[in-house]
Write a protein that holds these residues in place. Structure first.
Motif, PDB file in Angstrom:
ATOM      1  N   ARG A   1       3.638  36.754 -29.486  1.00 46.30           N
ATOM      2  CA  ARG A   1       2.578  37.438 -28.390  1.00 46.30           C
ATOM      3  C   ARG A   1       1.592  36.157 -27.859  1.00 46.30           C
ATOM      4  O   ARG A   1       1.315  36.433 -26.563  1.00 46.30           O
ATOM      5  CB  ARG A   1       1.538  38.191 -29.278  1.00 46.30           C
ATOM      6  N   SER A   2       1.009  35.409 -28.646  1.00 47.51           N
ATOM      7  CA  SER A   2       0.169  34.240 -27.904  1.00 47.51           C
ATOM      8  C   SER A   2       0.187  32.969 -28.847  1.00 47.51           C
ATOM      9  O   SER A   2      -0.194  33.093 -30.030  1.00 47.51           O
ATOM     10  CB  SER A   2      -1.323  34.886 -27.995  1.00 47.51           C
ATOM     11  N   GLU A   3       0.810  32.020 -28.287  1.00 48.87           N
ATOM     12  CA  GLU A   3       1.199  30.881 -29.430  1.00 48.87           C
ATOM     13  C   GLU A   3      -0.371  30.017 -29.610  1.00 48.87           C
ATOM     14  O   GLU A   3      -0.655  29.766 -30.682  1.00 48.87           O
ATOM     15  CB  GLU A   3       1.770  29.573 -28.582  1.00 48.87           C
ATOM     16  N   SER A   4      -1.144  30.036 -28.645  1.00 42.63           N
ATOM     17  CA  SER A   4      -2.505  29.556 -28.925  1.00 42.63           C
ATOM     18  C   SER A   4      -3.501  30.654 -29.807  1.00 42.63           C
ATOM     19  O   SER A   4      -3.834  29.837 -30.758  1.00 42.63           O
ATOM     20  CB  SER A   4      -3.267  29.510 -27.603  1.00 42.63           C
ATOM     21  N   ALA A   5      -3.454  31.760 -29.733  1.00 43.02           N
ATOM     22  CA  ALA A   5      -4.032  32.627 -30.586  1.00 43.02           C
ATOM     23  C   ALA A   5      -3.528  32.425 -32.080  1.00 43.02           C
ATOM     24  O   ALA A   5      -4.205  32.256 -33.137  1.00 43.02           O
ATOM     25  CB  ALA A   5      -3.795  34.090 -30.213  1.00 43.02           C
ATOM     26  N   ALA A   6      -2.021  32.336 -32.167  1.00 40.87           N
ATOM     27  CA  ALA A   6      -1.667  32.146 -33.367  1.00 40.87           C
ATOM     28  C   ALA A   6      -2.008  30.704 -33.983  1.00 40.87           C
ATOM     29  O   ALA A   6      -2.287  30.738 -35.255  1.00 40.87           O
ATOM     30  CB  ALA A   6      -0.074  32.224 -33.625  1.00 40.87           C
ATOM     31  N   GLU A   7      -1.792  29.825 -33.366  1.00 45.95           N
ATOM     32  CA  GLU A   7      -2.325  28.407 -33.737  1.00 45.95           C
ATOM     33  C   GLU A   7      -3.861  28.478 -34.062  1.00 45.95           C
ATOM     34  O   GLU A   7      -4.209  27.556 -34.971  1.00 45.95           O
ATOM     35  CB  GLU A   7      -2.103  27.203 -32.617  1.00 45.95           C
ATOM     36  N   ALA A   8      -4.678  28.939 -33.449  1.00 45.64           N
ATOM     37  CA  ALA A   8      -6.031  28.949 -33.855  1.00 45.64           C
ATOM     38  C   ALA A   8      -6.341  29.760 -35.211  1.00 45.64           C
ATOM     39  O   ALA A   8      -7.337  29.399 -35.746  1.00 45.64           O
ATOM     40  CB  ALA A   8      -6.719  29.841 -32.524  1.00 45.64           C
ATOM     41  N   SER A   9      -5.431  30.706 -35.492  1.00 45.80           N
ATOM     42  CA  SER A   9      -5.477  31.378 -36.628  1.00 45.80           C
ATOM     43  C   SER A   9      -5.067  30.584 -37.853  1.00 45.80           C
ATOM     44  O   SER A   9      -4.853  31.083 -38.890  1.00 45.80           O
ATOM     45  CB  SER A   9      -5.004  32.770 -36.618  1.00 45.80           C
ATOM     46  N   GLY A  10      -4.300  29.364 -37.299  1.00 40.75           N
ATOM     47  CA  GLY A  10      -3.759  28.733 -38.597  1.00 40.75           C
ATOM     48  C   GLY A  10      -2.397  28.629 -38.734  1.00 40.75           C
ATOM     49  O   GLY A  10      -1.826  27.886 -39.679  1.00 40.75           O
ATOM     50  N   VAL A  11      -1.579  29.063 -37.839  1.00 42.88           N
ATOM     51  CA  VAL A  11      -0.182  29.144 -37.865  1.00 42.88           C
ATOM     52  C   VAL A  11       0.504  28.132 -37.176  1.00 42.88           C
ATOM     53  O   VAL A  11      -0.098  27.507 -36.179  1.00 42.88           O
ATOM     54  CB  VAL A  11       0.458  30.688 -37.207  1.00 42.88           C
ATOM     55  N   SER A  12       1.201  27.229 -37.988  1.00 45.06           N
ATOM     56  CA  SER A  12       2.159  26.223 -37.142  1.00 45.06           C
ATOM     57  C   SER A  12       3.221  26.696 -36.334  1.00 45.06           C
ATOM     58  O   SER A  12       4.017  27.184 -36.856  1.00 45.06           O
ATOM     59  CB  SER A  12       2.382  25.380 -38.441  1.00 45.06           C
ATOM     60  N   VAL A  13       2.915  26.599 -34.934  1.00 42.17           N
ATOM     61  CA  VAL A  13       3.880  27.092 -34.182  1.00 42.17           C
ATOM     62  C   VAL A  13       5.196  26.244 -34.194  1.00 42.17           C
ATOM     63  O   VAL A  13       6.302  26.936 -34.214  1.00 42.17           O
ATOM     64  CB  VAL A  13       3.460  27.106 -32.637  1.00 42.17           C
ATOM     65  N   LYS A  14       5.101  24.865 -34.427  1.00 41.19           N
ATOM     66  CA  LYS A  14       6.483  24.371 -34.446  1.00 41.19           C
ATOM     67  C   LYS A  14       7.083  24.556 -35.593  1.00 41.19           C
ATOM     68  O   LYS A  14       8.390  24.731 -35.538  1.00 41.19           O
ATOM     69  CB  LYS A  14       5.825  22.729 -34.455  1.00 41.19           C
ATOM     70  N   ARG A  15       6.452  24.749 -36.767  1.00 37.00           N
ATOM     71  CA  ARG A  15       7.200  25.296 -37.944  1.00 37.00           C
ATOM     72  C   ARG A  15       7.759  26.375 -37.909  1.00 37.00           C
ATOM     73  O   ARG A  15       8.759  26.743 -38.153  1.00 37.00           O
ATOM     74  CB  ARG A  15       6.278  25.166 -39.090  1.00 37.00           C
ATOM     75  N   MET A  16       7.098  27.239 -37.223  1.00 36.15           N
ATOM     76  CA  MET A  16       7.582  28.655 -36.748  1.00 36.15           C
ATOM     77  C   MET A  16       8.877  28.806 -35.944  1.00 36.15           C
ATOM     78  O   MET A  16       9.899  29.528 -36.192  1.00 36.15           O
ATOM     79  CB  MET A  16       6.672  29.594 -36.013  1.00 36.15           C
ATOM     80  N   VAL A  17       8.743  27.663 -34.841  1.00 38.89           N
ATOM     81  CA  VAL A  17      10.070  27.652 -33.968  1.00 38.89           C
ATOM     82  C   VAL A  17      11.189  27.136 -34.690  1.00 38.89           C
ATOM     83  O   VAL A  17      12.363  27.802 -34.714  1.00 38.89           O
ATOM     84  CB  VAL A  17       9.750  26.667 -32.932  1.00 38.89           C
ATOM     85  N   ILE A  18      11.103  26.277 -35.708  1.00 35.00           N
ATOM     86  CA  ILE A  18      12.404  25.866 -36.528  1.00 35.00           C
ATOM     87  C   ILE A  18      12.740  26.752 -37.421  1.00 35.00           C
ATOM     88  O   ILE A  18      14.036  27.088 -37.515  1.00 35.00           O
ATOM     89  CB  ILE A  18      11.933  24.291 -37.096  1.00 35.00           C
ATOM     90  N   THR A  19      11.755  27.345 -38.113  1.00 34.01           N
ATOM     91  CA  THR A  19      12.150  28.282 -39.071  1.00 34.01           C
ATOM     92  C   THR A  19      12.857  29.509 -38.410  1.00 34.01           C
ATOM     93  O   THR A  19      13.776  29.874 -39.048  1.00 34.01           O
ATOM     94  CB  THR A  19      11.051  28.791 -39.787  1.00 34.01           C
ATOM     95  N   SER A  20      12.528  29.796 -37.332  1.00 31.51           N
ATOM     96  CA  SER A  20      12.995  31.055 -36.696  1.00 31.51           C
ATOM     97  C   SER A  20      14.461  30.702 -35.942  1.00 31.51           C
ATOM     98  O   SER A  20      15.408  31.573 -36.195  1.00 31.51           O
ATOM     99  CB  SER A  20      12.267  31.382 -35.367  1.00 31.51           C
TER     100      SER A  20
END
Length: 370
Positions: free
Chosen positions: A227-246
């Motif tokens: 939905r929103s990478e910036s919002a997810a990252e602001a909430s503490g989610v590692s976008v890079k880790r999620m990309v690789i895991t997905s």
């Protein structure tokens, strides 16, 4: 709240109904333009597709299409376009066939080893695109398309006599060493052809997909990133880790796509192994809107259309008309869901506006009374 849920359910039903009706209308117009009678064509498709042998064919085809759709849907849920499912499943099936042909262990052990090998190869091949995206900013669309070609080259190199392939001089075919009979997967007998036993694993894959993405923190984070990478990252989610895991999960799921054919039909990987299923998975995922049940319906519909094309040929219709129907259905689904989404959003905004206006009028009356 009950009324809102009812309206939401009606909107959810309206989208696929609108898509199917639109697809039928456009297809009928195309048939009329070619001088063919559309209602007779639809009747032929329903009649031929409803035969017992056709039903088995549809179930077996839909099993592979369903797994391909799930593999694509994992990426779609976070706006990742894994176009490389085709290369991932072919490479996974090839090395799984090599491992299966080289082993001589009980089937109850070898079958899981083959499946896990396929999942590991598919995940590793998809991870390349994920690493390139997070480290170098390479679009996963470009990298996965290129990896499809490289996968074909790798298979072509090893699938030769004297390497990992075995040449059948009588049939002039090259394939891997056959998997032992004891490691052939079970199947369900019918009055015609058997139904692939791997359909059970496909159902389990759908349940795991639903649970992972709908009932876990990982699934919530994945949807949040989509939905929103910036919002997810602001909430503490590692976008890079999620990309690789997905990408790993998507690739592992893609590794299962070739297993119904390998373990229930061919029992080896040859030059005639099915190709292009990964691209069908994209259409199936779009039809199912990344929902496991919707993807299953999309897979069954796609398999039905492919099967019914044979019936149309017998009646003098062009086989390509089914390709037109498939393309129109995908386009209609995308357009219909977008129209329904916008209508639902507009309707919701109007309802909120009406409630706010009613609340404002109530406040004014209280002030006048005071």
């Amino acid at each position: 709240m009950r009324k809102f849920d009812k309206d939401r359910a009606l909107l959810g039903i309206a989208a696929p109904v609108l898509a199917v009706v639109s697809a039928l209308v456009v297809t009928a117009l195309v048939l009329l333009a070619t001088g063919k009678e559309p209602f007779h064509a639809f009747n032929v498709m329903l009649t031929y597709g409803g035969k017992s042998d056709s039903q088995v064919y549809i179930l077996n085809k839909a099993t592979t299409y369903y797994l391909a759709g799930l593999a694509v849907a994992v990426g779609f849920r976070m706006n990742l376009f894994n176009i490389g499912v085709d290369g991932q499943y072919r490479l996974a099936a090839f090395f799984a066939a090599v491992v299966g042909g080289a082993l001589s262990i009980p089937g109850v052990v070898e079958v899981p080893v083959i499946i896990l090998t396929a999942m590991a190869v598919g995940a590793a091949w998809a991870a390349i695109a994920g690493v390139l995206k997070v480290t170098r900013g390479v679009s996963e669309v470009i990298s996965t398309i290129m990896l499809n070609s490289i996968a074909g080259i790798v298979i072509g190199y090893f699938l030769q006599g004297g390497r990992l392939g075995v040449l059948d001089k009588d049939a002039n075919m090259v394939s891997t060493k056959p998997i032992p009979t004891s490691s052939h997967l079970f199947s369900f007998k019918t009055s015609t052809d058997p139904v692939f036993g791997f359909i059970v694993f496909a159902v389990l894959a759908g349940v795991v997909y639903w649970f992972l993405l709908s009932r876990t923190r990982f699934g919530f984070d994945l949807r949040a990133v989509g939905r929103s990478e910036s919002a997810a990252e602001a909430s503490g989610v590692s976008v890079k880790r999620m990309v690789i895991t997905s990408m790993l999960i998507s690739g592992a799921m893609a590794g299962l796509v070739g297993m119904p054919t390998l373990l229930n039909q061919s029992y080896d990987y040859g030059t005639d192994f099915p190709t292009g299923i990964g691209f069908t998975g994209i259409a199936v995922a779009l039809l199912g809107r990344n929902n496991p049940i919707g993807v299953a319906v999309g897979a069954l519909l796609w398999a039905f259309l492919e099967r019914s094309s044979a019936g149309l040929e017998f009646q003098g219709y062009d086989k390509e008309i089914v390709g037109v129907i498939q393309g129109v259905i995908v386009l209609a689904v995308v357009v219909a869901y977008e129209l329904v989404r916008r209508y639902g959003l507009t309707r919701q905004q109007r309802q909120v506006g009406a409630e706010l206006a009613a609340a404002g009028q109530g406040t004014d009356k209280k002030e006048v009374a005071a």
